[in-house]
Design a protein around this motif. Sequence first.
Motif, mmCIF file in Angstrom:
data_model
loop_
_atom_site.group_PDB
_atom_site.id
_atom_site.type_symbol
_atom_site.label_atom_id
_atom_site.label_comp_id
_atom_site.label_asym_id
_atom_site.label_seq_id
_atom_site.Cartn_x
_atom_site.Cartn_y
_atom_site.Cartn_z
ATOM 1 N N THR A 2 39.921 20.866 19.395
ATOM 2 C CA THR A 2 40.683 20.569 18.191
ATOM 3 C C THR A 2 41.852 21.539 18.069
ATOM 4 O O THR A 2 41.696 22.745 18.263
ATOM 5 N N THR A 3 43.028 21.035 17.726
ATOM 6 C CA THR A 3 44.207 21.890 17.563
ATOM 7 C C THR A 3 44.251 22.460 16.145
ATOM 8 O O THR A 3 43.588 21.950 15.232
ATOM 9 N N ALA A 4 45.053 23.503 15.971
ATOM 10 C CA ALA A 4 45.234 24.091 14.641
ATOM 11 C C ALA A 4 45.777 23.049 13.668
ATOM 12 O O ALA A 4 45.317 22.959 12.532
ATOM 13 N N LYS A 5 46.724 22.245 14.109
ATOM 14 C CA LYS A 5 47.306 21.203 13.245
ATOM 15 C C LYS A 5 46.228 20.219 12.800
ATOM 16 O O LYS A 5 46.177 19.820 11.636
ATOM 17 N N GLU A 6 45.346 19.825 13.720
ATOM 18 C CA GLU A 6 44.268 18.904 13.362
ATOM 19 C C GLU A 6 43.322 19.545 12.347
ATOM 20 O O GLU A 6 42.911 18.896 11.381
#
Length: 124
Positions: A2-6
Amino acid sequence: MTTAKELIDILGLKPHPTCGFVAETYRSRHHIPQEALPTAYEGSRPFGSVLYFLVTPDAQIRLHRIRSDQMYHHYLGGPLEVLLLYPDGTGGITVIGSDLIAGMRPQLFIPGGTIHGSRLRPGG
């Protein structure tokens, strides 16, 4: 992964001036009245509150003093370095993360009155 944006989108995190991105997930409906608190507090305070916070490599992080005790929990991502400057003049850096063998711990207690700031460990 999972990305920070997600994570920001999924958890509803908002930019915060001192600690990256934050979302309050609980605030007690019960309050301590201002007259029962030390003079450092302005207004009443909830019995307790809980929040998510996320530090990204480009997050705006500032040193700040907390009045009440706080507990950090590390759930995901790279290790977090936390600079702690205690009211008695001592200080240090504690790393919270998931590598227990390396001495990291997934929790960090920060006593009220402590100045602190956090950043991702280089490479995190």
